[in-house]
Design an enzyme around this catalytic site. Structure first.
Site, PDB file in Angstrom:
ATOM      1  N   GLU A 151     -11.238  18.400  -1.316  1.00 33.03           N
ATOM      2  CA  GLU A 151     -10.869  18.943  -0.002  1.00 33.03           C
ATOM      3  C   GLU A 151     -11.233  20.415  -0.048  1.00 33.03           C
ATOM      4  O   GLU A 151     -10.595  21.201  -0.740  1.00 33.03           O
ATOM      5  CB  GLU A 151      -9.370  18.721   0.264  1.00 33.03           C
ATOM      6  CG  GLU A 151      -8.989  18.928   1.716  1.00 33.03           C
ATOM      7  CD  GLU A 151      -8.562  20.358   2.010  1.00 33.03           C
ATOM      8  OE1 GLU A 151      -9.340  21.057   2.707  1.00 33.03           O
ATOM      9  OE2 GLU A 151      -7.491  20.772   1.554  1.00 33.03           O
ATOM     10  N   CYS A 167      -7.244  26.344   5.248  1.00 31.24           N
ATOM     11  CA  CYS A 167      -8.549  25.732   5.512  1.00 31.24           C
ATOM     12  C   CYS A 167      -8.604  25.114   6.904  1.00 31.24           C
ATOM     13  O   CYS A 167      -9.670  25.032   7.508  1.00 31.24           O
ATOM     14  CB  CYS A 167      -8.873  24.700   4.444  1.00 31.24           C
ATOM     15  SG  CYS A 167      -7.552  23.509   4.135  1.00 31.24           S
TER      16      CYS A 167
END
Length: 481
Positions: free
Chosen positions: A249, A283
């Site tokens: 990720e 993020c």
């Protein structure tokens, strides 16, 4: 709440086979609010890695033989142990990650959500064929030893989102925290030693040499990584030698598309929050704000006004929204990006290049850039800080193309009172998570991860749980013997 789960929060050790282990070399992370060193933390060697992996491998056969319900019972006790230390964890996250109390409390909330909700998930067998002659079953079997490589922006919540599914699926787990934020992970593993059998959950802290020791170790079966795309590519290459399973990720440059029919004041305030929460160091923050040209000027004014309401402060300021940048490396990267404002003649609606200061702490001014060119660094790169561009759009197909014109594809959102229109637009966006009239909405029972160079595989939910397993085809012939 069980009082025997209380632990001290002023000494920090590796946790190997349920023992607190010191190292001959230590290091100190830095409090980003004050730039003062924090506590000594371990610097692990190859010997520590080997011992932890051996303990994890030894613990795995008995752990995987437990039923999912039995493993969930352990995890529920673990959730109790975490909750018993809530106040200490929130204070610790504030010091190591630089989060003001509200932000640290939000991270603890996410941590507990995963600790409480994930153990309710169950892996289910599937029967694609079942008749008098034969039965075919698809089952999901644990991989073995899992390693979580956890970033500095959510040092507790993101690691817990790897740990809990890994253990529930029947794996053992080694947590490697960021060198910038080692402390909360070590305390979590210390609590784990009070709950789990030896070797089931361990934690190793260290410097930049620790990650490669784990990614290349032949006794490790899976790496689950959250962090930058550049580092993720190195991990992927390192795992190839032993064909480790992998979840990545990585970076995000999330687009939020604002249509011309929204309630401007209401949505501008939400977008300001979603762009700047944790000082832009998430993020999945909204990082490119595409606003329809009909409402652009009014929306920009409203977003600037909303952002001005957010207070800047350190990890002791209960009213603060903006905290410091977590580490000096990221702080210097942002200084370089902010320097582009004058070099590229970007129009600044709020903030700008930071003024020279003698005060301590890695603080950067919240900054909004007014309609920069599409190919400028502030649009193309992920800033990972409190600076965001607003961009004009007029044509639906064009804005979708612009939103998708990125190597990254973590999340994206569309905002409109016409929900069907927003859904039609959102479903064309190339991202692992898409939202309508919200952004950065997550839940432990819903997977999240990235498309393109934002990631590989997903964490959380049933999809994430299966990611900690090998699918296995299981054939049974009922006759013919």
């Amino acid at each position: 709440m069980a009082t025997d789960y209380k632990i001290p929060f002023d000494t920090f050790h590796n946790v190997i086979n349920n023992e607190l282990v010191s190292t001959s070399t230590t290091r100190q992370a830095i409090n980003p609010s004050t730039e003062e060193p924090l506590w000594d933390s371990p610097v692990s060697t190859q010997e520590h890695v080997d011992k932890a992996v051996s303990a994890a491998r030894a613990a795995w056969p008995a752990w995987k033989k437990l039923s999912q319900d039995e493993r969930a019972a352990y995890l529920n006790k673990f959730a109790d142990a975490i909750e018993a230390n809530q106040e200490a964890f929130v204070e610790l996250i504030g010091k190591e990650a630089g989060k003001p109390p509200q932000a640290a409390g939000f991270e603890f909330f996410l941590t507990m959500a995963s600790a409480r909700e994930t153990p309710k998930l169950r892996l289910k067998e599937e029967k694609p064929e079942d008749n008098e002659d034969r039965t075919a079953i698809v089952r999901y079997v644990p991989l073995g030893v899992g390693v979580g490589i956890v970033p500095w922006n959510f040092p507790l919540a993101l690691g817990n989102g790897k740990l809990i599914p890994a253990l529930l699926a029947g794996n053992t787990f080694i947590w490697k925290p960021s060198p910038y934020t080692p402390y909360s992970a070590l305390k979590l593993a210390e609590l784990g030693a009070k709950v789990f059998p030896p070797g089931v959950f361990q934690a190793l802290a260290g410097d930049d040499s620790l990650g490669p020791m784990l990614t290349t170790h032949p006794g490790v079966n899976k790496i689950s990584f959250t962090g930058s795309t550049a580092t993720g590519k190195k991990i992927m290459a390192a795992c190839a030698g032993t064909v480790k399973r992998l979840t990545l990720e990585m970076g995000g440059n999330d687009a939020a598309i604002i249509c011309d029919d929204v309630d401007i004041e209401k949505v501008a305030a939400k977008i300001a929050f979603l762009a700047f929460v944790h000082t832009g160091q998430i993020c999945m923050d909204a990082k490119r704000i595409y606003v329809h040209e009909k409402i652009y000027d009014e929306f920009l004014t409203a977003m600037v006004a909303a952002t001005k309401q957010f207070k800047v402060g350190d990890s002791t300021d209960a009213e603060a929204f903006f905290g410091p940048i977590q580490n000096k490396m990221q702080y210097e990267k942002l200084h370089d990006l902010y320097s582009e404002i004058n070099k590229q003649n970007w129009k600044v609606a709020l903030g700008g290049i930071p003024e020279p200061t003698t005060s301590k702490g890695y603080f950067m001014p919240p900054t909004i850039i007014d309609n920069p060119p599409e190919d400028s660094r502030i649009v193309v790169e992920e800033p990972f800080g409190p600076i965001v561009p607003l961009l004009k759009w007029s044509d639906e197909d064009d804005v979708i193309s612009r939103a998708n014109d990125s190597e990254l594809g973590l999340g994206a959102s569309v905002w409109s009172k016409d929900v069907e229109k927003a859904k039609r637009m959102a479903e064309q966006l190339e991202a692992g998570s898409i939202w309508v009239n919200t952004h950065f909405e997550v839940a432990p029972n819903v997977p999240f991860g990235g498309h393109k160079q934002s990631g590989l595989g997903m964490d959380w939910g049933e999809v994430g749980l299966k990611g900690w397993c090998n699918p296995q085809a299981y054939w049974i012939k009922h006759s013919g013997v």
